[in-house]
Design a protein around this motif. Sequence first.
Motif, short mmCIF file in Angstrom:
data_model
loop_
_atom_site.label_atom_id
_atom_site.label_comp_id
_atom_site.label_asym_id
_atom_site.label_seq_id
_atom_site.Cartn_x
_atom_site.Cartn_y
_atom_site.Cartn_z
N UNK A 167 3.00 -4.78 -10.72
CA UNK A 167 3.55 -4.27 -9.45
C UNK A 167 3.42 -5.29 -8.33
N UNK A 168 2.47 -6.22 -8.48
CA UNK A 168 2.20 -7.18 -7.41
C UNK A 168 1.41 -6.57 -6.28
N UNK A 169 0.89 -5.36 -6.48
CA UNK A 169 0.12 -4.67 -5.43
C UNK A 169 -1.36 -4.71 -5.75
N UNK A 170 -2.17 -4.72 -4.72
CA UNK A 170 -3.62 -4.75 -4.84
C UNK A 170 -4.13 -3.38 -5.26
N UNK A 171 -4.83 -3.30 -6.40
CA UNK A 171 -5.34 -2.01 -6.87
C UNK A 171 -6.77 -1.73 -6.39
N UNK A 172 -7.35 -2.66 -5.67
CA UNK A 172 -8.72 -2.45 -5.20
C UNK A 172 -8.80 -1.31 -4.18
N UNK A 173 -7.69 -1.03 -3.51
CA UNK A 173 -7.67 0.08 -2.54
C UNK A 173 -6.98 1.31 -3.13
N UNK A 174 -6.61 1.24 -4.41
CA UNK A 174 -5.95 2.38 -5.05
C UNK A 174 -6.97 3.46 -5.42
N UNK A 217 7.50 3.80 -8.90
CA UNK A 217 8.39 3.88 -7.74
C UNK A 217 7.56 3.76 -6.46
N UNK A 218 8.24 3.33 -5.40
CA UNK A 218 7.60 3.26 -4.09
C UNK A 218 7.80 4.58 -3.37
N UNK A 219 6.73 5.10 -2.78
CA UNK A 219 6.80 6.33 -1.98
C UNK A 219 7.14 6.04 -0.52
N UNK A 220 6.85 4.82 -0.07
CA UNK A 220 7.08 4.43 1.31
C UNK A 220 8.08 3.28 1.38
N UNK A 221 8.87 3.28 2.44
CA UNK A 221 9.70 2.12 2.73
C UNK A 221 8.79 0.98 3.19
N UNK A 222 9.24 -0.27 3.15
CA UNK A 222 8.42 -1.38 3.64
C UNK A 222 7.95 -1.17 5.07
N UNK A 223 8.69 -0.40 5.85
CA UNK A 223 8.29 -0.12 7.23
C UNK A 223 7.08 0.79 7.32
N UNK A 224 6.73 1.44 6.20
CA UNK A 224 5.62 2.39 6.19
C UNK A 224 6.07 3.82 6.32
N UNK A 275 -4.37 -3.56 1.97
CA UNK A 275 -4.39 -4.66 1.01
C UNK A 275 -3.02 -5.14 0.60
N UNK A 276 -1.97 -4.43 1.05
CA UNK A 276 -0.61 -4.81 0.66
C UNK A 276 0.13 -5.54 1.79
N UNK A 277 -0.56 -5.85 2.88
CA UNK A 277 0.09 -6.40 4.06
C UNK A 277 0.89 -7.67 3.76
N UNK A 278 0.37 -8.51 2.87
CA UNK A 278 1.07 -9.75 2.52
C UNK A 278 1.78 -9.64 1.17
N UNK A 279 1.43 -8.63 0.40
CA UNK A 279 2.07 -8.43 -0.90
C UNK A 279 3.42 -7.72 -0.74
#
Length: 536
Positions: free
Chosen positions: A407-414, A487-494, A523-527
């Motif tokens: 996913x390219x997302x940080x799972x440490x905050x999942x 799937x993404x639940x949020x748009x990139x805008x949040x 943790x996804x701010x730059x991802x």
Amino acid sequence: MAFNKIWYTIVLGLLLPFSCAHTDFFTSIGHMTDLINTEKDLVVSLKDYIKAEESKLEQIKKWAEKLDQLTDTATKDPEGFLGHPVNAFKLMKRLNTEWGELESLVLKDMSDGFISNMTIQRQFFPNDEDQTGAAKALLRLQDTYNLDTDTLSRGNLPGVKHKSFLTAEDCFELGKIAYTEADYYHTELWMEQALKQLDEGEVSSADKVYILDYLSYAVYQQGDLGKAMMLTKRLLELDPEHQRANGNMKYFEYIMAKEKEANKSSTDSEDQMERETEVKKKDYLPERRKYEMLCRGEGLKMTPRRQKRLFCRYYDGNRNPRYILGPVKQEDEWDKPRIVRFLDIISDEEIETVKELAKPRLSRATVHDPETGKLTTAHYRVSKSAWLSGYESPVVSRINTRIQDLTGLDVSTAEELQVANYGVGGQYEPHFDFARANEPDAFKELGTGNRIATWLFYMSDVSAGGATVFPEVGASVWPRKGTAVFWYNLFPSGEGDYSTRHAACPVLVGNKWVSNKWLHERGQEFRRPCTLSELE
């Protein structure tokens, strides 16, 4: 006469492999499988009890046959028989000792072992709530998949391996449970099915009088006065002295007379209004109906133009070192919202490990209460779940890493890996995974922001039902063991993507195991950088 000990095989160690009694059995097929083993052990214990009783009766029978022959001979010539000193001694011995032993044998309760086992096991038995929950599940399956009572009663379901049927008594019980819930629609359906099976000659302990009593009242509550009267007349033919039926008949006749008078004053304008209302009802398609249609595979079909935009590919996680030489198979399930499926993404061995870790901890699945922000059980989520941390097992840790890589997302905050097993008619009605604007405290205690994305593993195939559906867009994703959807639940805008509202359809036939990972914003701010557009 010495009574030989014959109770050899009573099962004393039938305790279930639980440290404590589980509740809500109906919400997890995984836990219900333990009940199958319990019942099997009880049958073994019952058969041992039967053997003990048969052995006891066999000894008594032999004793009776021996004495029958002996007394026949003795009564023909009592004095001559007792003239033999041995016969005289044995008569004294029999009456003084052996008949007492026989009395003890007759009075001996052979059921002690079986009753003891029953007492031990009973604390692990399902309760009334489980029976009611399983009954409601059958009614829910009937509605969701448009099953008529006869089909369900005869067990004619798609993909079944072990066909079973409902007796007239079973149908009567389903009708009674619906009745206690004031669900007169299903009361009518199942009481009619019970009556039909009895009329066809089925031998049953169910009583037609009781069935007709429930049925006539359920029909009346739904406004069909004529049918209610007809059923009450049939009841009175079977039991002319039935007090309630006689009282109901008088009341029905009174109401019928009043309705005839009221009908005379009805106008054409009222009929027109009713027709317009009926049209509006047909045009109105609530979420529940769309959800059930998708569960049946009757949802909106994607246009050929949109289908052409869906592809399958080998995916390397955006040049992730672990997948450059061994990319995974990925296919598009839907375009908006974008839902992708990863194939062969979790092995059978990993699935079994996850299930074994989760099973002892399975408890009734919970949902976030939007008002309190706390977890609570809900009637619209019928399953059991457990949470697994990465440090508990290298398998779970490896799965978490895999999700991060792909996913390219940080799972440490999942959140931890949630494992769920669905029960009889198990489902999760339409919901959002993310917190809406009116739920600011939903994930406050986590301190990791909103749920940005969902990763869902399918850990079993399902014979029928059990799809993940998205009513807002008409998408249906069917379970396939060893795959995962993302799937993404949020748009990139949040901002929340409301098209991701989804549901887990009831499992019609089979056993559904899933596990999911909810990834959060922190943790996804730059991802996954934020965009200026609200809906991008």
